[in-house]
Structures are given as structure tokens and as C-alpha cells.
Motif scaffolding. Structure first.
Motif, PDB file in Angstrom:
ATOM      1  N   LEU A 107       0.667  -1.158  -0.119  1.00 49.48           N
ATOM      2  CA  LEU A 107      -0.214   0.036  -0.075  1.00 49.48           C
ATOM      3  C   LEU A 107       0.888   1.075   0.097  1.00 49.48           C
ATOM      4  N   ALA A 108       1.696   1.229   0.850  1.00 50.22           N
ATOM      5  CA  ALA A 108       2.867   2.358   1.166  1.00 50.22           C
ATOM      6  C   ALA A 108       3.655   2.750  -0.594  1.00 50.22           C
ATOM      7  N   THR A 109       4.001   1.728  -1.008  1.00 43.99           N
ATOM      8  CA  THR A 109       4.685   1.489  -2.271  1.00 43.99           C
ATOM      9  C   THR A 109       3.706   2.025  -3.351  1.00 43.99           C
ATOM     10  N   GLN A 110       2.590   1.825  -3.322  1.00 45.72           N
ATOM     11  CA  GLN A 110       1.767   2.063  -4.330  1.00 45.72           C
ATOM     12  C   GLN A 110       1.065   3.805  -4.350  1.00 45.72           C
ATOM     13  N   ALA A 111       1.052   4.216  -3.013  1.00 45.33           N
ATOM     14  CA  ALA A 111       0.446   5.552  -2.633  1.00 45.33           C
ATOM     15  C   ALA A 111       1.677   6.301  -3.256  1.00 45.33           C
ATOM     16  N   VAL A 112       2.730   5.816  -2.744  1.00 44.43           N
ATOM     17  CA  VAL A 112       4.004   7.015  -3.338  1.00 44.43           C
ATOM     18  C   VAL A 112       4.030   6.815  -4.862  1.00 44.43           C
ATOM     19  N   ASN A 113       3.795   5.938  -5.580  1.00 46.00           N
ATOM     20  CA  ASN A 113       4.058   5.668  -7.101  1.00 46.00           C
ATOM     21  C   ASN A 113       2.732   6.369  -7.412  1.00 46.00           C
ATOM     22  N   ALA A 114       1.522   6.615  -6.660  1.00 50.92           N
ATOM     23  CA  ALA A 114       0.493   7.413  -7.310  1.00 50.92           C
ATOM     24  C   ALA A 114       1.026   8.769  -7.386  1.00 50.92           C
ATOM     25  N   HIS A 144       2.875  18.281  -0.648  1.00 53.28           N
ATOM     26  CA  HIS A 144       1.939  17.212  -0.505  1.00 53.28           C
ATOM     27  C   HIS A 144       1.031  17.087   0.635  1.00 53.28           C
ATOM     28  N   LYS A 145       0.827  18.292   1.480  1.00 55.07           N
ATOM     29  CA  LYS A 145       0.137  18.266   2.590  1.00 55.07           C
ATOM     30  C   LYS A 145      -1.404  17.565   2.436  1.00 55.07           C
ATOM     31  N   GLY A 146      -1.991  17.959   1.477  1.00 60.60           N
ATOM     32  CA  GLY A 146      -3.392  17.754   1.077  1.00 60.60           C
ATOM     33  C   GLY A 146      -3.424  16.118   0.647  1.00 60.60           C
ATOM     34  N   ALA A 147      -2.220  15.633  -0.107  1.00 58.95           N
ATOM     35  CA  ALA A 147      -2.178  14.228  -0.592  1.00 58.95           C
ATOM     36  C   ALA A 147      -2.112  13.405   0.624  1.00 58.95           C
ATOM     37  N   ILE A 148      -1.319  13.807   1.599  1.00 60.62           N
ATOM     38  CA  ILE A 148      -1.006  12.907   2.885  1.00 60.62           C
ATOM     39  C   ILE A 148      -2.211  12.661   3.658  1.00 60.62           C
ATOM     40  N   TRP A 149      -3.221  13.782   3.551  1.00 60.55           N
ATOM     41  CA  TRP A 149      -4.539  13.458   4.133  1.00 60.55           C
ATOM     42  C   TRP A 149      -5.574  12.511   2.956  1.00 60.55           C
ATOM     43  N   ALA A 150      -5.525  12.890   1.937  1.00 62.40           N
ATOM     44  CA  ALA A 150      -6.373  12.035   0.955  1.00 62.40           C
ATOM     45  C   ALA A 150      -5.953  10.795   1.078  1.00 62.40           C
ATOM     46  N   LEU A 151      -4.495  10.488   0.620  1.00 68.13           N
ATOM     47  CA  LEU A 151      -4.194   9.181   0.274  1.00 68.13           C
ATOM     48  C   LEU A 151      -3.898   8.362   1.832  1.00 68.13           C
ATOM     49  N   GLY A 152      -3.693   9.061   2.982  1.00 64.96           N
ATOM     50  CA  GLY A 152      -3.620   8.862   4.132  1.00 64.96           C
ATOM     51  C   GLY A 152      -4.907   7.938   4.541  1.00 64.96           C
ATOM     52  N   ILE A 153      -6.017   8.622   4.360  1.00 71.99           N
ATOM     53  CA  ILE A 153      -7.297   8.082   4.761  1.00 71.99           C
ATOM     54  C   ILE A 153      -7.422   6.727   3.983  1.00 71.99           C
ATOM     55  N   LEU A 154      -7.258   6.722   2.551  1.00 69.51           N
ATOM     56  CA  LEU A 154      -7.540   5.771   1.796  1.00 69.51           C
ATOM     57  C   LEU A 154      -6.750   4.767   2.181  1.00 69.51           C
ATOM     58  N   VAL A 155      -5.391   4.686   2.399  1.00 70.10           N
ATOM     59  CA  VAL A 155      -4.286   3.591   2.753  1.00 70.10           C
ATOM     60  C   VAL A 155      -4.860   2.789   4.008  1.00 70.10           C
ATOM     61  N   ASP A 204      -4.184  16.417  -5.681  1.00 72.68           N
ATOM     62  CA  ASP A 204      -4.507  15.349  -4.746  1.00 72.68           C
ATOM     63  C   ASP A 204      -5.340  14.231  -5.337  1.00 72.68           C
ATOM     64  N   LEU A 205      -6.662  14.886  -5.559  1.00 73.15           N
ATOM     65  CA  LEU A 205      -7.418  13.783  -5.982  1.00 73.15           C
ATOM     66  C   LEU A 205      -7.324  13.131  -7.397  1.00 73.15           C
ATOM     67  N   PHE A 206      -6.423  13.774  -8.230  1.00 76.07           N
ATOM     68  CA  PHE A 206      -6.102  13.145  -9.572  1.00 76.07           C
ATOM     69  C   PHE A 206      -5.131  11.897  -8.910  1.00 76.07           C
ATOM     70  N   ALA A 207      -4.264  12.085  -8.258  1.00 79.31           N
ATOM     71  CA  ALA A 207      -3.246  10.906  -7.533  1.00 79.31           C
ATOM     72  C   ALA A 207      -4.157   9.958  -6.784  1.00 79.31           C
ATOM     73  N   ALA A 208      -5.281  10.332  -6.265  1.00 79.17           N
ATOM     74  CA  ALA A 208      -6.175   9.351  -5.389  1.00 79.17           C
ATOM     75  C   ALA A 208      -6.945   8.466  -6.452  1.00 79.17           C
ATOM     76  N   THR A 209      -7.239   9.095  -7.606  1.00 78.73           N
ATOM     77  CA  THR A 209      -8.003   8.356  -8.414  1.00 78.73           C
ATOM     78  C   THR A 209      -6.960   7.478  -9.282  1.00 78.73           C
ATOM     79  N   TYR A 210      -6.013   7.752  -9.524  1.00 79.99           N
ATOM     80  CA  TYR A 210      -4.901   6.733 -10.047  1.00 79.99           C
ATOM     81  C   TYR A 210      -4.529   5.619  -9.132  1.00 79.99           C
ATOM     82  N   PHE A 211      -4.191   5.914  -7.911  1.00 76.85           N
ATOM     83  CA  PHE A 211      -4.209   5.185  -6.817  1.00 76.85           C
ATOM     84  C   PHE A 211      -5.181   4.185  -6.773  1.00 76.85           C
ATOM     85  N   LEU A 212      -6.342   4.264  -6.666  1.00 73.22           N
ATOM     86  CA  LEU A 212      -7.496   3.529  -6.381  1.00 73.22           C
ATOM     87  C   LEU A 212      -7.790   2.547  -7.904  1.00 73.22           C
ATOM     88  N   HIS A 213      -7.651   3.294  -8.961  1.00 74.80           N
ATOM     89  CA  HIS A 213      -7.801   2.661 -10.289  1.00 74.80           C
ATOM     90  C   HIS A 213      -6.561   1.428 -10.470  1.00 74.80           C
TER      91      HIS A 213
END
Length: 273
Positions: free
Chosen positions: A12-19, A101-112, A257-266
Motif C-alpha cells: 500500500l505504501a509503495t502504491q501510494a508513493v507511486n501514485a 503534498h500536505k493535502g495528499a497526505i490526508w487524502a491518500l492517508g485516509i484511503l491507505v 491530490d484527487l487526481f493522484a487518489a483516482t490513479y491510486f484506486l484505479h
């Protein structure tokens, strides 16, 4: 369907960073840092974003670890909040004080957290449980001395920010995923349509902070035109988006941040034991 045996914290951590790295590299993105442009930023570039993304691996790893065994609760919410704030410090150390990446820590953090917790790849479940987790108040956030730009914009214009996006179950990520649902390889054109959907519909507090609500609304309606174009990046609306980001020095970081989250989930990949 296959039974999911395990979703490891490392995966999960690897995929979040990759996103985050994928998002940083994706081009063109009006106003945002890409491999070809620094967007509306004079303090950021692609190598800073890659360094920042790498610095967050441990943060996502810790979030996934703690979420594996704890039920969704105030306790878990406060634990991942603390890990996220430590992650923010790690990010700022890596970037020498630039908020990449402040917003990304929050969005991807919740998803992870939720994916690790539920051990599922079911998008509906993930978004529903994200809403549950993100809706829990973290008492330690209030003791955070610095008010964010997002908070200021929300107060002034009554728009919703990153916190509400997650608490509402990431509605903008859900609609982005619908655009690419069932596709195995996504073309650049399809990703650009996803980006334009986000630009058109997210009340990005980053944009409001750097300009005002009127500029945001003009930006959104231009993005809607670009979305409808046969070839997004060749459309005059898309060129106009780029111009607007330059004229107003605006950067839709919330959309990024939401673009990265979309990629991550997809691209959520599960390793089976």
C-alpha cells in the motif's frame, strides 16, 4: 472473485508513493508542476515532488500498519492524524519547507488506512469507510496553531475543502473513476478528461486562496469546455486554462491530490499469499 489473502502495508505504501510520482510526472496539467513545467510555482519543480513523494513512504507504511488491527474509531483517527502530522514534518524536511503534498497526505492517508483496515479492493466499500473514518473529529487538529489556506477560504466563501471531500466519501474521486471504469489501459486523453472533470467540479481552496471565488468559477467553466473537446489538450479551452493559471498565478493543488487518489484506486494491486 478471488479471495484477497493479504494487502501488505508495504504494498500500500509503495502504491501510494507511486501514485504521487505518477501525478507529478503527468503532463500537461495547467498550473501544476509536471516533468515539463513548474506550473504556477516558482518554489517547486519535478525533482522536489519526487523527493517529497519518497519521503512519505514511511508515513503511509505506518498508517497502513496501525490501521490493520484497529477498528475504525476515534482512537484510530487520532493515531493516523498524529502519523500524518509527523509525515508533514518529514515532507517539509525533504523539501526544505515547501508544502508539496500536505493535502495528499490526508487524502491518500485516509484511503491507505481504510484499505488496510478492510482488506478490500471494493471501491464502494473503500469510499464509504473513508467517509466514516474522515468524519471522526481529531481533537488534536484544533490544537494545530496554524490555520490553513483551506480553512480561510472555507470560512470566507463557504466552500468545502479536503477534509469534507474525504468525509463525504470522495465524491469527486468517485466520478473520476466512473470515467475510466473497466478500462485496462487509460490513454492520456482519458486522463486529461479526468483532470478536467476535477478542475471543473472541485472547489479548489488553493485556487481561491491565490485569487478569489470568481476566478475559480471562470476556471471551472473553462475546464468544463475543455472536457467536452474532441482532443482535450489541443482545444482552445485547454490553452485558456493554462493562460489563466499564469495570469492569476493559480495552482489547483487540491485537484492534483484527487487526481493522484483516482490513479491510486484505479491501479490498486493486491498481492496474494
Amino acid at each position: 472473485s478471488k479471495v484477497i489473502k493479504v494487502i501488505t502495508a508495504e504494498t500500500l505504501a509503495t502504491q501510494a508513493v507511486n501514485a504521487l510520482k505518477w501525478e507529478a510526472n503527468f503532463s500537461p496539467k495547467p498550473g501544476l508542476v509536471t516533468k515539463n513545467s513548474n506550473g504556477a510555482h516558482n518554489d517547486m519543480n519535478i525533482s522536489l515532488f519526487i523527493k517529497s513523494a519518497d519521503s512519505l513512504y514511511d508515513t503511509f507504511l505506518k498508517i497502513a500498519d496501525v490501521s490493520r488491527t484497529e477498528p475504525i474509531s476515534v482512537d484510530l483517527r487520532e493515531k493516523i492524524g498524529a502519523i500524518g502530522r509527523d509525515g508533514e514534518q518529514a515532507m517539509l524536511t525533504a523539501t526544505q519547507g515547501v508544502n508539496t503534498h500536505k493535502g495528499a497526505i490526508w487524502a491518500l492517508g485516509i484511503l491507505v488506512a481504510v484499505i488496510s483496515n478492510q482488506q478490500t479492493t471494493n471501491i464502494k466499500t473503500i469510499l464509504q469507510k473513508s467517509s466514516e473514518l474522515a468524519s471522526i473529529a481529531d481533537q488534536y487538529v484544533q490544537s494545530h496553531p496554524k490555520r490553513t489556506y483551506g480553512m480561510q477560504a472555507k470560512k470566507k466563501y463557504k466552500v468545502l475543502g479536503a477534509r469534507e471531500e474525504a468525509a463525504n466519501g470522495f465524491p469527486h474521486v468517485a466520478s473520476s473513476l466512473k470515467l475510466i471504469d473497466g478500462e485496462v489501459t487509460i490513454t492520456q486523453q482519458q486522463w486529461l478528461r479526468v483532470l478536467c472533470t476535477l478542475y471543473a467540479s472541485v472547489d479548489d481552496t488553493n485556487v481561491i486562496h491565490r485569487s478569489n471565488l470568481e476566478v475559480l468559477r471562470a476556471f471551472q467553466s473553462t475546464a468544463k469546455q475543455a472536457f467536452k473537446a474532441p482532443i482535450v489538450k489541443e482545444s482552445s479551452a485547454f490553452q485558456e486554462l493554462t493562460q489563466m493559471t499564469k495570469i492569476y498565478q493559480i495552482s489547483p493543488g487540491g485537484c492534483a491530490d484527487l487526481f493522484a487518489a483516482t490513479y491510486f484506486l484505479h491501479n490498486l494491486i493486491i498481492e496474494e499469499d
